[in-house]
Design a protein around this motif. Structure first.
Motif, PDB file in Angstrom:
ATOM      1  N   ALA A  61       2.533  63.357  42.568  1.00 51.92           N
ATOM      2  CA  ALA A  61       1.432  62.380  42.926  1.00 51.92           C
ATOM      3  C   ALA A  61       1.665  60.939  43.093  1.00 51.92           C
ATOM      4  N   ILE A  62       1.191  60.375  44.052  1.00 51.69           N
ATOM      5  CA  ILE A  62       1.327  59.014  44.575  1.00 51.69           C
ATOM      6  C   ILE A  62       0.127  58.157  44.168  1.00 51.69           C
ATOM      7  N   LEU A  63       0.753  57.185  43.583  1.00 49.28           N
ATOM      8  CA  LEU A  63      -0.480  56.130  43.548  1.00 49.28           C
ATOM      9  C   LEU A  63      -0.384  54.988  44.568  1.00 49.28           C
ATOM     10  N   ASN A  64      -1.200  54.514  45.094  1.00 52.08           N
ATOM     11  CA  ASN A  64      -1.204  53.632  46.269  1.00 52.08           C
ATOM     12  C   ASN A  64      -2.072  52.375  46.243  1.00 52.08           C
ATOM     13  N   GLN A  65      -1.978  51.343  46.813  1.00 52.80           N
ATOM     14  CA  GLN A  65      -2.734  50.298  47.292  1.00 52.80           C
ATOM     15  C   GLN A  65      -2.888  50.363  48.830  1.00 52.80           C
ATOM     16  N   ASP A  66      -3.937  50.162  49.300  1.00 54.74           N
ATOM     17  CA  ASP A  66      -4.167  49.928  50.771  1.00 54.74           C
ATOM     18  C   ASP A  66      -3.786  48.764  51.354  1.00 54.74           C
ATOM     19  N   ALA A  67      -2.641  48.550  51.775  1.00 53.16           N
ATOM     20  CA  ALA A  67      -2.277  47.218  52.477  1.00 53.16           C
ATOM     21  C   ALA A  67      -3.385  46.721  53.490  1.00 53.16           C
ATOM     22  N   GLY A  68      -3.733  47.644  54.059  1.00 58.11           N
ATOM     23  CA  GLY A  68      -4.891  47.167  55.150  1.00 58.11           C
ATOM     24  C   GLY A  68      -6.120  46.546  54.530  1.00 58.11           C
ATOM     25  N   HIS A  69      -6.625  47.367  53.399  1.00 58.40           N
ATOM     26  CA  HIS A  69      -7.700  46.873  52.938  1.00 58.40           C
ATOM     27  C   HIS A  69      -7.514  45.546  52.198  1.00 58.40           C
ATOM     28  N   GLU A  70      -6.365  45.482  51.462  1.00 52.92           N
ATOM     29  CA  GLU A  70      -6.010  44.063  50.790  1.00 52.92           C
ATOM     30  C   GLU A  70      -5.796  43.094  51.785  1.00 52.92           C
ATOM     31  N   VAL A  71      -5.326  43.233  52.947  1.00 59.82           N
ATOM     32  CA  VAL A  71      -5.160  42.143  54.135  1.00 59.82           C
ATOM     33  C   VAL A  71      -6.953  41.446  54.631  1.00 59.82           C
ATOM     34  N   ARG A  72      -7.604  42.662  54.981  1.00 59.65           N
ATOM     35  CA  ARG A  72      -9.007  42.426  55.271  1.00 59.65           C
ATOM     36  C   ARG A  72      -9.753  41.846  54.255  1.00 59.65           C
ATOM     37  N   SER A  73      -9.512  42.283  53.041  1.00 60.10           N
ATOM     38  CA  SER A  73     -10.239  41.694  52.055  1.00 60.10           C
ATOM     39  C   SER A  73      -9.750  40.173  51.659  1.00 60.10           C
ATOM     40  N   LEU A 122      -5.165  28.371  39.808  1.00 56.44           N
ATOM     41  CA  LEU A 122      -6.455  28.163  40.120  1.00 56.44           C
ATOM     42  C   LEU A 122      -6.783  28.997  41.298  1.00 56.44           C
ATOM     43  N   ARG A 123      -6.082  29.885  41.820  1.00 51.11           N
ATOM     44  CA  ARG A 123      -6.434  30.549  42.990  1.00 51.11           C
ATOM     45  C   ARG A 123      -7.833  31.317  42.988  1.00 51.11           C
ATOM     46  N   HIS A 124      -8.354  31.262  44.157  1.00 45.21           N
ATOM     47  CA  HIS A 124      -9.823  31.757  44.046  1.00 45.21           C
ATOM     48  C   HIS A 124     -10.095  33.105  43.882  1.00 45.21           C
ATOM     49  N   HIS A 125      -8.966  33.944  44.354  1.00 44.23           N
ATOM     50  CA  HIS A 125      -9.141  35.369  44.170  1.00 44.23           C
ATOM     51  C   HIS A 125      -7.872  36.167  44.363  1.00 44.23           C
ATOM     52  N   TYR A 126      -7.861  37.544  43.673  1.00 45.65           N
ATOM     53  CA  TYR A 126      -6.534  38.068  43.873  1.00 45.65           C
ATOM     54  C   TYR A 126      -6.909  39.415  44.699  1.00 45.65           C
ATOM     55  N   ALA A 127      -6.542  39.698  45.808  1.00 41.09           N
ATOM     56  CA  ALA A 127      -6.619  40.740  46.493  1.00 41.09           C
ATOM     57  C   ALA A 127      -5.476  42.011  46.288  1.00 41.09           C
ATOM     58  N   GLN A 170     -17.192  45.207  46.905  1.00 36.37           N
ATOM     59  CA  GLN A 170     -16.436  45.455  48.171  1.00 36.37           C
ATOM     60  C   GLN A 170     -15.012  44.893  48.194  1.00 36.37           C
ATOM     61  N   GLU A 171     -14.760  43.956  47.371  1.00 35.01           N
ATOM     62  CA  GLU A 171     -13.660  43.294  47.294  1.00 35.01           C
ATOM     63  C   GLU A 171     -12.430  44.057  46.304  1.00 35.01           C
ATOM     64  N   ARG A 172     -12.894  44.599  45.607  1.00 31.39           N
ATOM     65  CA  ARG A 172     -12.297  45.352  44.568  1.00 31.39           C
ATOM     66  C   ARG A 172     -11.217  46.129  45.145  1.00 31.39           C
ATOM     67  N   ILE A 173      -9.886  45.845  45.104  1.00 36.84           N
ATOM     68  CA  ILE A 173      -8.895  46.868  45.572  1.00 36.84           C
ATOM     69  C   ILE A 173      -8.787  47.909  44.716  1.00 36.84           C
ATOM     70  N   ARG A 174      -9.102  49.106  45.175  1.00 32.39           N
ATOM     71  CA  ARG A 174      -8.935  50.490  44.128  1.00 32.39           C
ATOM     72  C   ARG A 174      -7.459  51.031  44.381  1.00 32.39           C
ATOM     73  N   LEU A 175      -7.157  51.502  43.050  1.00 36.97           N
ATOM     74  CA  LEU A 175      -5.998  52.276  43.026  1.00 36.97           C
ATOM     75  C   LEU A 175      -6.282  53.906  43.673  1.00 36.97           C
ATOM     76  N   ASP A 176      -5.416  53.941  44.647  1.00 41.27           N
ATOM     77  CA  ASP A 176      -5.532  55.489  45.424  1.00 41.27           C
ATOM     78  C   ASP A 176      -4.883  56.280  44.585  1.00 41.27           C
ATOM     79  N   ILE A 177      -5.226  57.476  44.308  1.00 44.22           N
ATOM     80  CA  ILE A 177      -4.348  58.555  43.611  1.00 44.22           C
ATOM     81  C   ILE A 177      -4.388  59.607  44.833  1.00 44.22           C
ATOM     82  N   PHE A 178      -3.125  60.086  45.165  1.00 41.04           N
ATOM     83  CA  PHE A 178      -2.986  61.077  46.179  1.00 41.04           C
ATOM     84  C   PHE A 178      -2.394  62.241  45.537  1.00 41.04           C
ATOM     85  N   LEU A 179      -2.721  63.189  45.797  1.00 45.77           N
ATOM     86  CA  LEU A 179      -2.152  64.600  45.472  1.00 45.77           C
ATOM     87  C   LEU A 179      -2.160  65.238  46.909  1.00 45.77           C
TER      88      LEU A 179
END
Lengths: 341, 341
Positions: A297-309, A159-164, A327-336
């Motif tokens: 290539a690196i796939l990344n999730q931004d921990a800072g964004h997750e915490v702030r969100s 029942l958690r309210h949200h997933y960041a 604003q609260e959607r945590i995006r998948l970063d793709i880095f080249l």
DNA sequence: CCATTTTTGATGTACGTAAATCAAATTTTT
DNA sequence: AAAAATTTGATTTACGTACATCAAAAATGG
């Protein structure tokens, strides 16, 4: 000018005290009166001034962050971000506390959650271990009226309210397509390095990866998953071993956090073999490897964004406000190489 | 408990009124006294309670958003996001107004900026046209003490406080690497469709694209840039023309906003030609094209994030607070079929 | 040393809401 | 209809800061 409580009182033809009783759900208001007030609120479009309200309450939000005591770069980064949030917390009228629990230990996590039912913080964020007992403990907290959000790894059916956190199935699918496209039409084997199949995010990444591979790149076949338990040495050994045993490997997908060992194994592999490598999580090691060409290539999730969100969402829930979903959607970063931050 | 103004007064051994004079830089305080107070502030670690301060001031931040009157999906999206921010603005004690100016018209933009020097809003955000007169007008505003941020497109050498947009050189480089890798080792021509080389972001994207192409993919050669002025029909005509004239084209990079025409041209091209296509900006059209395979990857900047970031930064500047840099970095989104939001 | 200017203190009001108290009015119960 | 219970009103204080006023003290000039 924004309408205030006085305007409600005037509009509803009641006193300020009654408005207050309705607004803060205090007892002692007749049903008809309550409805009169609520109608007035809607009609004049009143929204509570949260800043003033919190000032009056002298309120500080006390949040608890439960993080696993894991020793890898990603969790260290996440911890650092929580600490940064703690450092900012007085300014934001929040009082954030972290709670470390053993990693991959559902019982310990559930116990920690149950402790919080007594303490009743204004909100709880946790990196979930996906197990029934954890789900039940979370549900109990939620039913007690405490906002709960999961971070990084979600909790099935709770029942958690949200997933960041990111959509890990999409992450796996994306990795597969990148790898497939980068390999052109080449045929061969693909090695997959994971931490453990017991964690939900890793399972989901693999699921997405395998699905796209099967659908779209029939020339590539996935070898049995290597479970490195996010441990550098173990990953190094297992990957080296696989590379020496199978010479059909042309691609590697590292979906976990044990990249230090992987990179070492890739570097001391026989020079003649060019591999295409996709890895998760941007750390100092993976960044260097991306720049020197070891990783593609690196796939990344931004921990800072997750915490702030997570904090923003908890705050909004505590105040009964809505959040801006986009604003609260945590995006998948793709880095080249070229778009590293 | 956070220290308050009273604590400063006690610590510095002065009255509340004096503390207030120092804090709000009012006149009538001797140098020594001022320093005594400032020391106390530092020592007890006082930070002004912005919520209470704004409440007392009855302050609402009046911000102005200057957007170009361009008729393409991206600008429509940007406008929608500004409107969404306007809708939220009463709750956030902001009063946001938009100002439309003709696109690509430096004189009009500069004139609009100069008007604002009289009005003195609490902050200005603008989609910059990169011209000296605009730069000078922005600098005048900044020197008048008005916070200014650029959005989407930056302004060379100006004093603007912040740029809320992506690194377009990095975007171009990323596009080149993606295209190069997707094409494997194939040799051939690459067509580039831009809006206009007069806009800075387009110029920068091309610059980055060309650089990586030259460095890393010598087998691919870039054809002369097609300038479609972000107009669907024009783009359609020009691209169709190029595709029929040159049959060595194996890749396309669309760095502007005129994708509707491009997509049409790609769809009615002779069926036997498989092109790899990278385009900018996620819209309904490009999303559909990505899903049906007409486009292989989309690079995107999230207009909503840019708008919200611009507002956060303006607010922070107006309050004299610092921003979380990592939070305000606008990221380049890379979308494949699999990770669409 | 007195007059003048500058600096400081003391105090009150305001912002919008929360929360409490006590009195008054209304309803419900008997 | 009186007594009891419930509901409502009126009023006050507080939160942390801003801002204004007036008086008092200190510094400065002649």
């Amino acid at each position: 000018m924004r309408p205030t409580v006085h305007d409600i009182a005037a509009a509803a033809g009641v006193s300020l005290a009654t408005v207050d009783r309705v607004l803060n759900q205090r007892p002692g208001v007749r049903h008809v009166t309550r409805e009169k007030v609520e109608t007035a609120i809607r009609e004049i479009g009143y929204v509570r001034d949260v800043a003033a309200a919190n000032l009056a309450k002298g309120r500080t939000y006390s949040f608890v962050f439960i993080v696993p005591a894991s020793d890898n770069s990603f969790m260290h980064g996440l911890n650092a971000e929580v600490m940064a949030a703690v450092a900012r917390s007085p300014v934001e009228r929040t009082d954030i506390r972290t709670l470390e629990v053993p990693a991959f230990d559902p019982a310990a996590l559930a116990a920690a959650l149950d402790t919080l039912r007594i303490e009743r913080p204004a909100g709880v964020a946790l990196v979930a271990t996906d197990a029934p007992e954890v789900r039940d403990a979370v549900d109990r907290l939620v039913q007690d009226g405490i906002p709960v959000v999961t971070v990084v790894s979600d909790l099935t059916g709770s029942l958690r309210h949200h997933y960041a956190g990111v959509d890990n199935i999409a992450a796996g699918r994306t990795a597969a397509r990148l790898l497939g496209r980068f390999l052109g039409g080449a045929k061969g084997d693909v090695a997959v390095l994971a931490g453990s199949m017991l964690v939900r995010d890793h399972r989901e990444r693999l699921e997405g990866f395998a699905a796209v591979m099967a659908e779209e790149f029939p020339g590539l076949s996935i070898l049995p998953v290597i479970e490195g338990r996010d441990d550098p040495d173990m990953a190094h050994m297992l990957v080296s071993d696989a590379l020496s045993k199978r010479d059909g490997i042309i691609g590697v997908y590292s979906l976990g956090a044990g990249n230090r060992g992987l990179i070492r194994a890739l570097k001391d592999k026989s020079v003649d073999r060019a591999l295409t490598v996709i890895a998760h999580e941007l750390t100092d090691h993976t960044r260097t490897a991306l720049l020197d060409g070891t990783i593609d290539a690196i796939l990344n999730q931004d921990a800072g964004h997750e915490v702030r969100s997570a904090i923003r969402v908890l705050k909004a829930k505590a105040d009964g406000l809505s959040v801006i979903d986009a604003q609260e959607r945590i995006r998948l970063d793709i880095f080249l190489k070229d778009n590293l931050p």
